[in-house]
Design an enzyme around this catalytic site. Structure first.
Site, PDB file in Angstrom:
ATOM      1  N   GLY A  20       0.813  -1.213   0.000  1.00  0.00           N
ATOM      2  CA  GLY A  20       0.000   0.000   0.000  1.00  0.00           C
ATOM      3  C   GLY A  20       0.843   1.258   0.000  1.00  0.00           C
ATOM      4  O   GLY A  20       0.557   2.222  -0.734  1.00  0.00           O
ATOM      5  N   TYR A 154      -7.907 -17.028   3.267  1.00  0.00           N
ATOM      6  CA  TYR A 154      -7.340 -15.897   2.529  1.00  0.00           C
ATOM      7  C   TYR A 154      -7.546 -16.084   1.025  1.00  0.00           C
ATOM      8  O   TYR A 154      -8.033 -15.188   0.328  1.00  0.00           O
ATOM      9  CB  TYR A 154      -5.854 -15.785   2.853  1.00  0.00           C
ATOM     10  CG  TYR A 154      -5.101 -14.776   2.010  1.00  0.00           C
ATOM     11  CD1 TYR A 154      -5.208 -13.412   2.255  1.00  0.00           C
ATOM     12  CD2 TYR A 154      -4.258 -15.210   0.978  1.00  0.00           C
ATOM     13  CE1 TYR A 154      -4.501 -12.499   1.490  1.00  0.00           C
ATOM     14  CE2 TYR A 154      -3.543 -14.297   0.211  1.00  0.00           C
ATOM     15  CZ  TYR A 154      -3.667 -12.946   0.468  1.00  0.00           C
ATOM     16  OH  TYR A 154      -2.966 -12.045  -0.293  1.00  0.00           O
TER      17      TYR A 154
END
Length: 264
Positions: A20, A154
């Site tokens: 990010g 996940y």
């Protein structure tokens, strides 16, 4: 090839570190104003300061909000209501035996990895459609195609993100708004380093641990190393630009060749 995002505003969820943060830096270098998001205000402030050091002159906005909740998503939207570019990067992962994952954990993974992205897309897409320009990306994973046995919770949510990219792209059909999923391979972040050490043995030196992990747990990788966050950011920045105007509804791969297929 010159990517110019001057005049554009972006929100990158979970952007205080790792992939990010690299995406936030890349977008800022291209000229975008970037909302840097995380749950902890102090951590967000530190990340913004670090990014300003990394990208002199970069325009960063602190967005302290837990976007995994409806309230946090509203708060993020209030801080950056004019985003032209939405990067749904938030995600959690951990190794766990498939039979030990209870209902509460399944729900948490869907809330964090999937519904956070859905909520923000619902908030930002209408304005993008109105102005006939926008970029939405879902940061998925090769684990969404090749489900890892050690973390199927996940992998399943990352499969869902591939569906979100295709589905929301259809909603934007015929407009100047593009929607894509970015299919990321094993990437070197602090969280992944910890994950690798837990999986192969904390006593191993990092370089050896990485080699063992790739050999035993991701042998299909053609890169045969962990990807660097900046390599992911390069693709995201490109997809955020006018140069990628004909790329939509896709699962664009930055997976180091992990997925053994010609197309995802």
């Amino acid at each position: 090839m010159r990517i110019d995002l001057t005049g554009r505003t972006a929100l990158v969820t979970a952007s205080t570190q790792g992939i990010g943060a690299a995406i936030a830096a890349g977008l800022a270098r291209a000229g975008a104003r970037v909302g840097v998001n995380g749950r902890d205000p102090e951590r967000v402030a530190r990340a913004v300061a670090q990014l300003r050091d990394e990208v002199p002159g970069g325009d960063f906005v602190a967005v302290a909000a837990d976007v995994a909740t409806a309230e946090g998503a509203e708060q993020a939207y209030a801080n950056v209501p004019d985003a032209d570019i939405l990067i749904n990067n938030l995600g959690v992962f951990a190794a766990k035996d498939a039979l030990d994952i209870d209902d509460a954990e399944w729900r948490r993974y869907f809330e964090v990895n999937v519904l956070s992205a859905v909520r923000l897309t619902r908030m930002y897409m209408p304005r993008m459609l109105e102005q006939d320009w926008g970029r939405i990306q879902f940061i998925s994973s090769e684990s969404g195609v090749a489900i890892p046995v050690e973390m199927i919770q996940y992998g399943t949510t990352k499969t869902a993100m591939l569906a979100l990219g295709r589905g929301f792209a259809k909603k934007a059909a015929g407009s100047g708004v593009t929607v894509n999923s970015v299919l990321v391979g094993p990437t070197r972040t602090a969280g992944v380093e910890e994950f690798v050490q837990d999986l192969v043995g904390a006593e191993l030196p990092w370089e050896e641990a990485q080699r063992v992990f790739m050999r035993e747990h991701r042998p299909q990788s053609l890169l045969q190393r962990l990807i660097e966050p900046a390599e992911i950011a390069n693709m995201v920045v490109y997809l955020s630009s006018d140069l990628a105007s004909a790329t939509t509804g896709g699962a664009v791969r930055v997976d180091g060749g992990c997925v053994d297929a010609i197309v995802p």
